[in-house]
Design an enzyme around this catalytic site. Sequence first.
Site, PDB file in Angstrom:
ATOM      1  N   ASN A 193      -1.489  94.873  39.143  1.00 56.17           N
ATOM      2  CA  ASN A 193      -1.083  94.939  37.695  1.00 56.17           C
ATOM      3  C   ASN A 193      -1.601  95.138  36.822  1.00 56.17           C
ATOM      4  OD1 ASN A 193       1.550  94.739  39.087  1.00 56.17           O
ATOM      5  ND2 ASN A 193       2.401  93.110  38.246  1.00 56.17           N
ATOM      6  N   ASP A 194      -2.598  93.941  36.744  1.00 56.53           N
ATOM      7  CA  ASP A 194      -3.765  94.363  35.908  1.00 56.53           C
ATOM      8  C   ASP A 194      -4.963  94.569  36.646  1.00 56.53           C
ATOM      9  OD1 ASP A 194      -3.511  92.248  33.563  1.00 56.53           O
ATOM     10  OD2 ASP A 194      -2.486  90.389  35.046  1.00 56.53           O
TER      11      ASP A 194
ATOM     12  N   ARG B 183       5.736  82.698  38.617  1.00 58.29           N
ATOM     13  CA  ARG B 183       5.095  82.870  37.064  1.00 58.29           C
ATOM     14  C   ARG B 183       5.354  81.622  36.456  1.00 58.29           C
ATOM     15  NH1 ARG B 183       6.379  88.752  38.681  1.00 58.29           N
ATOM     16  NH2 ARG B 183       4.165  89.735  37.739  1.00 58.29           N
TER      17      ARG B 183
ATOM     18  N   CYS C 109       0.847  90.776  45.214  1.00 61.59           N
ATOM     19  CA  CYS C 109       1.838  90.399  44.715  1.00 61.59           C
ATOM     20  C   CYS C 109       2.545  90.783  42.640  1.00 61.59           C
ATOM     21  CB  CYS C 109       1.970  88.836  44.242  1.00 61.59           C
ATOM     22  SG  CYS C 109       0.979  88.241  43.144  1.00 61.59           S
TER      23      CYS C 109
ATOM     24  N   HIS D 118      23.954  98.204  23.163  1.00 61.36           N
ATOM     25  CA  HIS D 118      24.010  96.881  24.268  1.00 61.36           C
ATOM     26  C   HIS D 118      25.597  96.459  24.878  1.00 61.36           C
ATOM     27  CE1 HIS D 118      21.361  94.343  20.908  1.00 61.36           C
ATOM     28  NE2 HIS D 118      20.897  94.324  22.339  1.00 61.36           N
TER      29      HIS D 118
ATOM     30  N   ARG E 237      -2.934  98.554  30.145  1.00 64.17           N
ATOM     31  CA  ARG E 237      -1.760  98.765  30.706  1.00 64.17           C
ATOM     32  C   ARG E 237      -0.022  98.737  30.267  1.00 64.17           C
ATOM     33  NH1 ARG E 237      -0.160  92.540  34.144  1.00 64.17           N
ATOM     34  NH2 ARG E 237       1.892  92.785  33.800  1.00 64.17           N
TER      35      ARG E 237
ATOM     36  N   GLU F 127      -7.742  90.007  40.009  1.00 59.81           N
ATOM     37  CA  GLU F 127      -7.137  90.631  39.142  1.00 59.81           C
ATOM     38  C   GLU F 127      -7.994  91.250  38.236  1.00 59.81           C
ATOM     39  OE1 GLU F 127      -3.482  88.925  37.486  1.00 59.81           O
ATOM     40  OE2 GLU F 127      -4.278  87.358  37.153  1.00 59.81           O
TER      41      GLU F 127
ATOM     42  N   ARG G 117       1.731  79.776  40.397  1.00 55.29           N
ATOM     43  CA  ARG G 117       0.352  80.258  40.187  1.00 55.29           C
ATOM     44  C   ARG G 117       0.849  78.677  38.787  1.00 55.29           C
ATOM     45  NH1 ARG G 117      -0.176  85.928  37.544  1.00 55.29           N
ATOM     46  NH2 ARG G 117       1.318  85.622  35.954  1.00 55.29           N
TER      47      ARG G 117
HETATM   48  C1  PEP Z   1      -0.359  91.288  38.698  1.00 54.08           C
HETATM   49  O1  PEP Z   1      -1.767  91.372  37.598  1.00 54.08           O
HETATM   50  O2  PEP Z   1      -0.675  92.171  39.531  1.00 54.08           O
HETATM   51  C2  PEP Z   1       0.282  89.695  38.608  1.00 54.08           C
HETATM   52  C3  PEP Z   1       0.902  90.195  39.797  1.00 54.08           C
HETATM   53  O3  PEP Z   1       0.466  89.690  37.018  1.00 54.08           O
HETATM   54  P1  PEP Z   1       1.492  89.496  36.165  1.00 54.08           P
HETATM   55  O4  PEP Z   1       1.429  90.843  36.313  1.00 54.08           O
HETATM   56  O5  PEP Z   1       1.862  88.331  35.650  1.00 54.08           O
HETATM   57  O6  PEP Z   1       0.314  89.591  35.128  1.00 54.08           O
HETATM   58 MG    MG Z   2      -1.598  89.634  36.657  1.00 52.25          MG
END
Ligand code: PEP
Ligand code: MG
Length: 844
Positions: A572-573, A414, A620, A307, A583, A549, A450
């Site tokens: 990401n998704d 977000r 994004c 920490h 993920r 996504e 969003r």
């Molecule tokens: C994504 O899925 O790429 C995204 C930007 O949304 P989050 O990471 O909030 O799921």
């Molecule tokens: Mg996402």
Amino acid sequence: MTRKACMAPEFTFLCPLPNGFHARPASHLATLAGKFTSECTLLNQRNGRTADLKSVLSLIAADIGLKDECSVRVSGEDEQAACRALEVFIAQELPGCDVPLPEISPNGANGLLPRSLRSNGLESYSGMPVSRGIGYGKVVMIGGMIPPDLTAVKVDDPELEQERAKQGMEGVRTRIRQKLAGHISSTERAILEAHLAILGDASLTNRILEKISQGRPASQAILETAEFFSGLLQNSESQYIRERADDLHEISHDILHEIYGAKFQRTVELTEPSVVVVEKLTPQQLLDLDRTGIRALVMESGGATSHAVILARSLAIPTLIGVKNLPQFLSPGQEIIVDANRGVVIPKLTPVARRYYERELTTQQKRQAALVRDAMASAITVDGRAIEVAANLSSAEELEPAFSNGADGIGLFRTEMLFAGREQPPSEDEQFEIYAQAARAARGRPVVLRIFDIGADKPVPYLKLPAEDNPFLGFRGVRLYEQHQELVRGQIRAILRASAVGRVHMMIPMVATREEIVWVKAQLAQAQNELTERQMPFDPAMPVGIMIEVPSVAFILDQLCEEVEFFSIGTNDLVQYFFAADRGNPRVAHLSNVRHPSFLRFLKQIVDEVHKREKHIGMCGEMAGDISHLPLLLGLGLDGISAASSEIPILKTRISRLCMSDCQSLLSSALQCKNAAEVDSLLAAGTLNSPESSLLDRDLVILNSKSESKEEAIREIINSFYVEARTNDPDQLEEAVWTREEVYSTGLGHGFAIPHCKSDAVITESIGVLKLSQPVEWGALDGQPVHTVILLAARESNANGRHMQVFSQLARKLVSEKFRLQLDQAEDVNAVLECLGNELLISS
Ligand code: PEP
Ligand code: MG
């Protein structure tokens, strides 16, 4: 999760926490278990350790790592209710209890001094950099903290002594609660909450009281108890949990301070710029130090995720750990340098070292300023294509840094983060205030809000979402809107109201079908009616878009383009659903590679489909924040990207050095690759240089240089390349120049030198010119000192580069007295550029 219906209810689960069961998640679980009278025990099947679920410390000591199978057994009066509550909590909320740790990467740090200081014979010691930066000042040593007279007290009345210990612990708890109620960073908050949890642990209190009843003074009982539990933690296989032993020492010191006051003084005054040198530091010790005086921190032990280190990083204090035998080469008051970029301590601040680092600090500041300055303008490729570079954020506090880093807008807000970590959802008014603040801060730039993407790894306890076997394939994002219609409509109204203040866009997450969009648009229409009735202003044409996504939407984009105005790819998704690889599961992480040709083909298909219908499409997901992906993203033809604010300056600079047509051909080649490794090689080969016209640049011409040696002169030119983002690795470039220099001296005679190299550490082929106020020794052919240095840096992988051509041309020209005279007489930057440009037929 499996459950057995037997006498005492029992269930098993797999630990979902990447850092294992450390204090924070353990404290949440212990708080819940403590609400029931039944006994709750846990067995870690992997190592056979058991734990009392009501004790944070015993949970931590069970050493539960990611994916460890554990069984929980509950027995007592309220066993059924307790078992159910624990099971639901573990399935739904435990995964979200862990705050991700800020990452550190020792990238580029090699524990080596930069070349010019090495050749100067400077003494140095290496350590592991855990918080980057450079700091220098006088050594302040913080040593052992326990005065011996506190541990040698005789106890006449154990009950009184126990009372003292209890009051001490209560006092620390009160202080922590006061601090938690104040304005503190999220890192400080997380640390204090963990401490509060440990302090509330029955095992800790019981052991201290027991030791006192055996005749020990409170001080000794506290220290021995801390020692006992930290020993348990240190047996953990997880480094993170081993480092939690520091928290115990910290807490024991806090209690001692509470009981013994001034006799146990811990604050250290820093009256001048100081480097704090310590065997090991607790977070509280760090917080107690005068932060204006502290320039760097050096620790002999202490872990990268302790920490104190997390805190040092959040306070931007350059920090090294693992520097051995500190007392042997450092003493209090000594002036030292800590280079936590390269991982070295320089124990003697010689004039050469001081000059070097003063220049380095100025260079760093100039580079940051240059990147940020350039980022204020639009990012336009060399062949004229503008790309919007926006910021991803999740709170109002991040607005200012985003725009001061040059964000062209907010590409992803977000909003679900506003709903997390509280007992009730934020009201419509509360949301409106935040969204309106974003719209105002954007000053005409777009802000994409969003609608909340709750569920999966972003649980919100008060929505009471059911436990699921596959949360990422489950009830999340748009899928839970119908069940929480009021909440969604309230948010849409807040977003609409903010659209009257600025350029607000609304985006829907996790869309898989057209029907979901139609449903949300119906809510939007209803929200508009409600606001009209309430006579509240809004923009009736507020653009609506969706995240891409879920792969299904990629095949109905023609239909969706009729429903929405814009699209944003959430890689990401998208990548996890595309490759069917969770993920959050490290075992399949290798599959989710955004640079795999199959995924790139998929992206290309999506972007082309949307562009056929002339709609806007951006990205994004994290893929967009990595500068190495830019050639692919530009090649795809995305209209914009959105990334973490800190990445915006470098992303924009890099875009302005790229050429769309080069990126398109690179992408075409990438689409034909057989695997991700081949794409990586294409990207590394980097055929994407800036055009030749930028070989020379006015910012690479230095007049009246005060460099005092050949080493300083070479580094000064390379620093100018770094400031102008022509290299991101000045040390490697410097090495390349010296490698060449070792073969033969580049001092041509008549006071001129042309050092040069071929290295991919330079991003853009460059020529730097430096005219010295005082000539320096160079080892030139004619033995004359050098007053003018022209440094050429070419890319290794650029086979067709003009480097050798320009180099030999320059060497030939410098033989001519007329050319040398012209260069000598060129007194300003324009004259130097003109002279070189004309003679070498290159333009600036
Ligand atoms: C994504 O899925 O790429 C995204 C930007 O949304 P989050 O990471 O909030 O799921
Ligand atoms: Mg996402």
